[in-house]
Design an enzyme around this catalytic site. Structure first.
Site, PDB file in Angstrom:
ATOM      1  N   CYS A   1       0.790  -1.231   0.000  1.00 21.69           N
ATOM      2  CA  CYS A   1       0.000   0.000   0.000  1.00 21.69           C
ATOM      3  C   CYS A   1       0.827   1.289   0.000  1.00 21.69           C
ATOM      4  O   CYS A   1       1.953   1.331   0.441  1.00 21.69           O
ATOM      5  CB  CYS A   1      -0.917   0.061   1.203  1.00 21.69           C
ATOM      6  SG  CYS A   1      -1.880  -1.406   1.397  1.00 21.69           S
TER       7      CYS A   1
ATOM      8  N   ARG B   1       2.923   0.726  -5.484  1.00 25.87           N
ATOM      9  CA  ARG B   1       2.861  -0.010  -4.220  1.00 25.87           C
ATOM     10  C   ARG B   1       1.599  -0.872  -4.115  1.00 25.87           C
ATOM     11  O   ARG B   1       1.387  -1.558  -3.111  1.00 25.87           O
ATOM     12  CB  ARG B   1       2.903   0.964  -3.051  1.00 25.87           C
ATOM     13  CG  ARG B   1       4.151   1.843  -3.035  1.00 25.87           C
ATOM     14  CD  ARG B   1       4.104   2.801  -1.883  1.00 25.87           C
ATOM     15  NE  ARG B   1       4.255   2.120  -0.618  1.00 25.87           N
ATOM     16  CZ  ARG B   1       5.392   1.836  -0.035  1.00 25.87           C
ATOM     17  NH1 ARG B   1       6.522   2.185  -0.613  1.00 25.87           N
ATOM     18  NH2 ARG B   1       5.432   1.220   1.123  1.00 25.87           N
TER      19      ARG B   1
ATOM     20  N   TRP C   1      -2.795  -2.869  -1.949  1.00 23.24           N
ATOM     21  CA  TRP C   1      -2.468  -4.144  -2.606  1.00 23.24           C
ATOM     22  C   TRP C   1      -2.794  -5.244  -1.604  1.00 23.24           C
ATOM     23  O   TRP C   1      -2.101  -5.405  -0.608  1.00 23.24           O
ATOM     24  CB  TRP C   1      -0.999  -4.186  -2.979  1.00 23.24           C
ATOM     25  CG  TRP C   1      -0.618  -5.370  -3.810  1.00 23.24           C
ATOM     26  CD1 TRP C   1      -0.733  -5.493  -5.158  1.00 23.24           C
ATOM     27  CD2 TRP C   1      -0.031  -6.606  -3.352  1.00 23.24           C
ATOM     28  NE1 TRP C   1      -0.263  -6.723  -5.573  1.00 23.24           N
ATOM     29  CE2 TRP C   1       0.174  -7.423  -4.488  1.00 23.24           C
ATOM     30  CE3 TRP C   1       0.336  -7.100  -2.100  1.00 23.24           C
ATOM     31  CZ2 TRP C   1       0.726  -8.696  -4.416  1.00 23.24           C
ATOM     32  CZ3 TRP C   1       0.886  -8.375  -2.026  1.00 23.24           C
ATOM     33  CH2 TRP C   1       1.082  -9.151  -3.179  1.00 23.24           C
TER      34      TRP C   1
ATOM     35  N   ASN D   1      -0.361   1.798   6.274  1.00 21.57           N
ATOM     36  CA  ASN D   1       0.487   0.877   5.514  1.00 21.57           C
ATOM     37  C   ASN D   1       1.237   0.024   6.523  1.00 21.57           C
ATOM     38  O   ASN D   1       1.948   0.576   7.358  1.00 21.57           O
ATOM     39  CB  ASN D   1       1.451   1.685   4.648  1.00 21.57           C
ATOM     40  CG  ASN D   1       2.539   0.842   4.013  1.00 21.57           C
ATOM     41  OD1 ASN D   1       3.619   1.327   3.758  1.00 21.57           O
ATOM     42  ND2 ASN D   1       2.263  -0.417   3.767  1.00 21.57           N
ATOM     43  N   GLY D   2       1.043  -1.281   6.465  1.00 23.70           N
ATOM     44  CA  GLY D   2       1.738  -2.169   7.408  1.00 23.70           C
ATOM     45  C   GLY D   2       0.822  -3.267   7.901  1.00 23.70           C
ATOM     46  O   GLY D   2      -0.217  -3.541   7.306  1.00 23.70           O
TER      47      GLY D   2
ATOM     48  N   GLU E   1      14.604 -14.293 -18.153  1.00 23.52           N
ATOM     49  CA  GLU E   1      14.176 -12.907 -17.941  1.00 23.52           C
ATOM     50  C   GLU E   1      13.271 -12.438 -19.090  1.00 23.52           C
ATOM     51  O   GLU E   1      12.245 -11.795 -18.860  1.00 23.52           O
ATOM     52  CB  GLU E   1      15.417 -12.000 -17.795  1.00 23.52           C
ATOM     53  CG  GLU E   1      15.153 -10.512 -17.755  1.00 23.52           C
ATOM     54  CD  GLU E   1      14.261 -10.046 -16.605  1.00 23.52           C
ATOM     55  OE1 GLU E   1      13.944 -10.849 -15.714  1.00 23.52           O
ATOM     56  OE2 GLU E   1      13.854  -8.870 -16.624  1.00 23.52           O
TER      57      GLU E   1
ATOM     58  N   LYS F   1       9.413 -11.240 -18.567  1.00 16.81           N
ATOM     59  CA  LYS F   1       8.945  -9.926 -19.030  1.00 16.81           C
ATOM     60  C   LYS F   1       7.693 -10.096 -19.878  1.00 16.81           C
ATOM     61  O   LYS F   1       6.712  -9.395 -19.714  1.00 16.81           O
ATOM     62  CB  LYS F   1      10.073  -9.315 -19.873  1.00 16.81           C
ATOM     63  CG  LYS F   1      10.456  -7.933 -19.757  1.00 16.81           C
ATOM     64  CD  LYS F   1      10.969  -7.318 -18.510  1.00 16.81           C
ATOM     65  CE  LYS F   1      10.537  -7.829 -17.194  1.00 16.81           C
ATOM     66  NZ  LYS F   1      11.391  -7.624 -16.087  1.00 16.81           N
TER      67      LYS F   1
ATOM     68  N   GLU G   1       4.541 -11.411 -17.707  1.00 15.44           N
ATOM     69  CA  GLU G   1       3.951 -10.537 -16.684  1.00 15.44           C
ATOM     70  C   GLU G   1       3.213  -9.350 -17.289  1.00 15.44           C
ATOM     71  O   GLU G   1       2.236  -8.890 -16.709  1.00 15.44           O
ATOM     72  CB  GLU G   1       4.993 -10.082 -15.653  1.00 15.44           C
ATOM     73  CG  GLU G   1       6.013  -9.091 -16.144  1.00 15.44           C
ATOM     74  CD  GLU G   1       7.012  -8.686 -15.074  1.00 15.44           C
ATOM     75  OE1 GLU G   1       6.626  -8.481 -13.921  1.00 15.44           O
ATOM     76  OE2 GLU G   1       8.199  -8.567 -15.421  1.00 15.44           O
TER      77      GLU G   1
ATOM     78  N   HIS H   1      12.847 -33.515 -23.580  1.00 19.82           N
ATOM     79  CA  HIS H   1      12.575 -34.430 -22.467  1.00 19.82           C
ATOM     80  C   HIS H   1      11.164 -34.246 -21.928  1.00 19.82           C
ATOM     81  O   HIS H   1      10.906 -34.506 -20.759  1.00 19.82           O
ATOM     82  CB  HIS H   1      13.637 -34.261 -21.375  1.00 19.82           C
ATOM     83  CG  HIS H   1      15.001 -34.620 -21.866  1.00 19.82           C
ATOM     84  ND1 HIS H   1      15.391 -35.922 -22.069  1.00 19.82           N
ATOM     85  CD2 HIS H   1      16.028 -33.849 -22.289  1.00 19.82           C
ATOM     86  CE1 HIS H   1      16.620 -35.937 -22.561  1.00 19.82           C
ATOM     87  NE2 HIS H   1      17.036 -34.676 -22.710  1.00 19.82           N
TER      88      HIS H   1
ATOM     89  N   LYS I   1       5.038  -2.993  -7.346  1.00 17.55           N
ATOM     90  CA  LYS I   1       6.452  -2.737  -7.626  1.00 17.55           C
ATOM     91  C   LYS I   1       7.362  -3.203  -6.488  1.00 17.55           C
ATOM     92  O   LYS I   1       8.396  -3.806  -6.741  1.00 17.55           O
ATOM     93  CB  LYS I   1       6.653  -1.238  -7.884  1.00 17.55           C
ATOM     94  CG  LYS I   1       8.063  -0.856  -8.282  1.00 17.55           C
ATOM     95  CD  LYS I   1       8.355  -1.247  -9.713  1.00 17.55           C
ATOM     96  CE  LYS I   1       9.786  -0.954 -10.107  1.00 17.55           C
ATOM     97  NZ  LYS I   1      10.183  -1.767 -11.277  1.00 17.55           N
TER      98      LYS I   1
HETATM   99  C1  F6R Z   1       9.813  -8.419 -12.805  1.00 15.72           C
HETATM  100  C2  F6R Z   1      10.053  -7.731 -11.548  1.00 15.72           C
HETATM  101  C3  F6R Z   1      10.119  -8.549 -10.311  1.00 15.72           C
HETATM  102  C4  F6R Z   1      11.193  -7.986  -9.361  1.00 15.72           C
HETATM  103  C5  F6R Z   1      11.137  -8.728  -8.025  1.00 15.72           C
HETATM  104  C6  F6R Z   1      12.208  -8.263  -7.058  1.00 15.72           C
HETATM  105  O1  F6R Z   1       9.758  -7.508 -13.863  1.00 15.72           O
HETATM  106  O2  F6R Z   1      10.166  -6.540 -11.509  1.00 15.72           O
HETATM  107  O3  F6R Z   1      10.356  -9.881 -10.592  1.00 15.72           O
HETATM  108  O4  F6R Z   1      12.441  -8.128  -9.967  1.00 15.72           O
HETATM  109  O5  F6R Z   1       9.883  -8.535  -7.429  1.00 15.72           O
HETATM  110  O6  F6R Z   1      12.066  -6.920  -6.744  1.00 15.72           O
HETATM  111  P1  F6R Z   1      13.274  -6.097  -6.155  1.00 15.72           P
HETATM  112  O7  F6R Z   1      14.314  -6.014  -7.201  1.00 15.72           O
HETATM  113  O8  F6R Z   1      12.704  -4.756  -5.805  1.00 15.72           O
HETATM  114  O9  F6R Z   1      13.751  -6.846  -4.948  1.00 15.72           O
END
Ligand code: F6R
Length: 609
Positions: free
Chosen positions: A7, A32, A80, A104-105, A482, A486, A489, A505, A604
């Site tokens: 949040c 957030r 969130w 928040n918490g 990766e 990308k 997601e 396999h 994020k």
């Molecule tokens: C994918 C992505 C996530 C973050 C992961 C770790 O695009 O952004 O997989 O890499 O949540 O986040 P941090 O780097 O903030 O620890």
């Protein structure tokens, strides 16, 4: 039900319409969480609330249709949820008695508090711990009849973590704030002040801020801010000036933050390299102190940060011949790998606040293991708790899917591997010369990758499909992980990355006519092997998109589309080769009309386990 949230919170008091300022702040805090949001403003006679399920845009639309009263003071929240459905009842602000607050918490003892408050006559409507905190504060206020004294008393009763912005019905001229563990900053403007989880919420209005610490309470009016300890002794705090550029939280002319952030990669890579090696790549001992002591390296992170770590593990073992393991933080924190005095644990995180990564760091510190943190956010928890911190210079990353921060992590890890290789005499003078030349050219190479004109055509091969596979060997498999993350997601296409030799396999049974297979081929020594794997999928009808750095000996019948990658030193290739995969994911998601910067169900910074 217990509510655990990440949040974002914002509060405003000043000269402008609070609703506008709060909404502007909430849009910046959506990273957030964005499953519901709400605001409360102090009207003439009473506090009025508006809450909405969904993104802040929904809240904005609701307020446009049914405006809230004109007011210059208010609080806001974007949520969130992990427990408790995201609905308007669970959504903040919560109001009880004299108190309206955003939180928040996690209030860990909320069940005990709730039982005792119910006995006092409080009735709860939501499933949240935050509503219990509001009632607790109200009960303290009934006893103390003094806002700050009530807060100090509630502080002692509430266990867990919290950042609150509070309105008291009786104190219409002020916002109150307090925190324990969850972040909270107070922004100072001209005849206006702010409270927020993160400075980005008010950066376009003020760069001057103070950080509220644990056991501190604040009273914020439009023209002054007072901070107190729990004994209500005033604490003087010198404001800091944020170095963040307000543009970093604006999209400027880009359709999405993700695209803007990919375009920033050339600069970010340059800044990151310069910050690590002000002079010469031959001596990086200031950036990576005492590295020669360690012969067992653990790299730990989540998601893309972990995938960056896997690139480093591969390079360190393959090119330096040093033992290195890469772990997923949510597993590592509950495992007992072997540590000794020669173990270095390296934690990678853009936010520096990821709960699992932080817990993993705290765990190894208990074993006396030395720790490095590779972090983007200055002053974040991870940066404070590690023995040594190395900052990636990605600047503010807004898009939930990481791009430029991942690139900058690869830069740091490549330089760390180069330093290790030098320490272990594993670099020839020719290798070093090649690396020196290429380091300065990296931004140009990345720019060329971004400017490739045919991403639309490539993406069309993928964006109508439900299943996609990435294949590669060695470093190409790791970069594929990766690239695949990308894509899935942000475009919601199911995608899996496989070691090219492993597909047969089992998984090859999923390849049918026109199934998109993205094949990455940088690894020269495994070139022929990967090519035969590509032929295997092609023979089963796959639509192959080939990303390759050497077109020699490739016949046209093994691919449907081809992208030529530049050829760089094995220490630097990944930093450039990942860029087209990011652009491809972005373009696919755009073609599918997805909400690229805020994919569903994500946030994020993941500050919950
Ligand atoms: C994918 C992505 C996530 C973050 C992961 C770790 O695009 O952004 O997989 O890499 O949540 O986040 P941090 O780097 O903030 O620890």
């Amino acid at each position: 039900m217990e509510e655990i949230n990440m949040c974002g919170i914002i509060a405003y008091t000043g000269k402008t319409q609070a609703v506008d300022m709060l909404l502007a702040g909430l849009f910046h805090l959506e990273y957030r969480g964005y499953d519901s949001s709400g605001i409360a403003v102090l009207g003439k006679n009473k506090i009025e609330l508006r809450k909405k399920k969904g993104k802040v845009e929904e809240l904005k639309k609701s307020i446009l249709c049914h405006p809230l009263p004109k007011s210059t003071i208010g609080i806001g929240h974007t949520r969130w949820a992990t427990h408790g459905v995201p609905n308007e009842i669970n959504c903040h602000p919560h109001q009880i008695g004299n108190i309206t607050l955003v939180h928040n918490g996690i209030i860990e003892n909320y069940k005990t508090l709730k039982n005792s408050l119910e006995k006092q006559g409080y009735v709860f409507v939501s499933d949240t711990d935050s509503e219990v905190a509001a009632a607790c504060l109200d009960a303290c206020y009934k006893e103390e009849r003094h806002a700050l004294k009530a807060m100090a008393k509630a502080y002692q009763l509430l266990e867990g973590s919290f950042a609150f912005a509070i309105l008291f019905e009786d104190h219409k001229e002020a916002i109150y704030a307090m925190r324990k563990h969850s972040p909270l900053v107070i922004g100072h403007g001209e005849d206006e002040n702010f409270v927020a989880s993160d400075i980005s919420a008010f950066l376009q209005f003020s760069k001057k801020f103070i950080t509220l610490q644990h056991e501190e309470l604040a009273e914020i009016k439009k023209d002054n801010v007072h901070v107190y300890n729990l004994e209500l002794k005033e604490i003087f705090k010198e404001p800091e000036i944020s170095l963040l550029d307000a543009n970093s939280v604006q999209k400027n002319n880009y359709d999405h933050f993700m695209l803007k952030e990919i375009h920033e990669e050339p600069q970010v890579v340059m800044d990151t390299i310069h910050s690590i090696m002000p002079n010469d790549v031959s001596d990086l001992s200031n950036a990576f102190p005492n590295l020669e002591k360690f012969n067992n390296i653990h790299i730990v992170g989540c998601g893309s940060a972990m995938y960056a770590g896997m690139v480093a593990k591969y390079m360190m073992e393959q090119y330096v011949r040093i033992r290195c393991e890469c772990y997923c933080a949510s597993e590592y924190r509950y495992q007992t790998p072997t540590y000794d005095e020669n173990t270095l644990a390296v934690f990678i995180s853009q936010s520096g606040e990821t709960a699992d990564t932080l817990a993993a760091l705290r765990k190894v510190k208990e074993y006396g293991v030395k720790t490095y943190a590779i972090v983007n956010v200055i002053g974040s928890a991870l940066s404070k708790e590690a023995d040594h911190v190395i900052y990636t210079q990605a600047g503010k990353e807004v898009s939930v899917a990481t791009t430029k921060a991942y690139c900058s992590q690869l830069c740091i890890l490549s330089l760390m591997t180069i330093h290790l290789a030098l320490l272990h005499n594993k670099l020839s003078s020719e290798d070093l010369k090649e690396i020196k030349e290429e380091l300065s050219l990296l931004p140009d190479y990345i720019e060329k990758m971004i400017d490739y004109p045919y991403y639309e055509t490539l993406a069309q091969q993928i964006s109508t499909h439900d299943n996609v596979f990435f294949i590669g060997r060695g470093i190409d498999y790791i970069l594929s992980l990766e690239g695949s993350l990308k894509l899935k997601e942000i475009s919601y296409i199911h995608s899996e990355a496989y070691p090219a030799g492993e597909l047969k396999h089992g998984t090859i049974s999923l390849i049918e006519d026109k199934t998109p297979v993205i094949a990455l081929v940088n690894e020269e020594r495994l070139y022929e092997k990967t090519m035969s794997n590509i032929k295997e999928v092609k023979a089963r009808g796959a639509n192959v998109l080939l990303f390759v750095k050497d077109m020699r000996n490739i016949s046209e019948d093994v691919y449907d589309e081809c992208f030529l990658l530049p050829s760089l030193s094995k220490f630097l290739q990944g930093i450039v080769s990942i860029v087209p995969l990011q652009m491809l994911a972005y373009t696919c998601a755009k073609q599918r009309g997805c909400e690229i910067d805020q994919p569903r169900n994500l946030a994020k910074s993941v500050t919950v386990e």
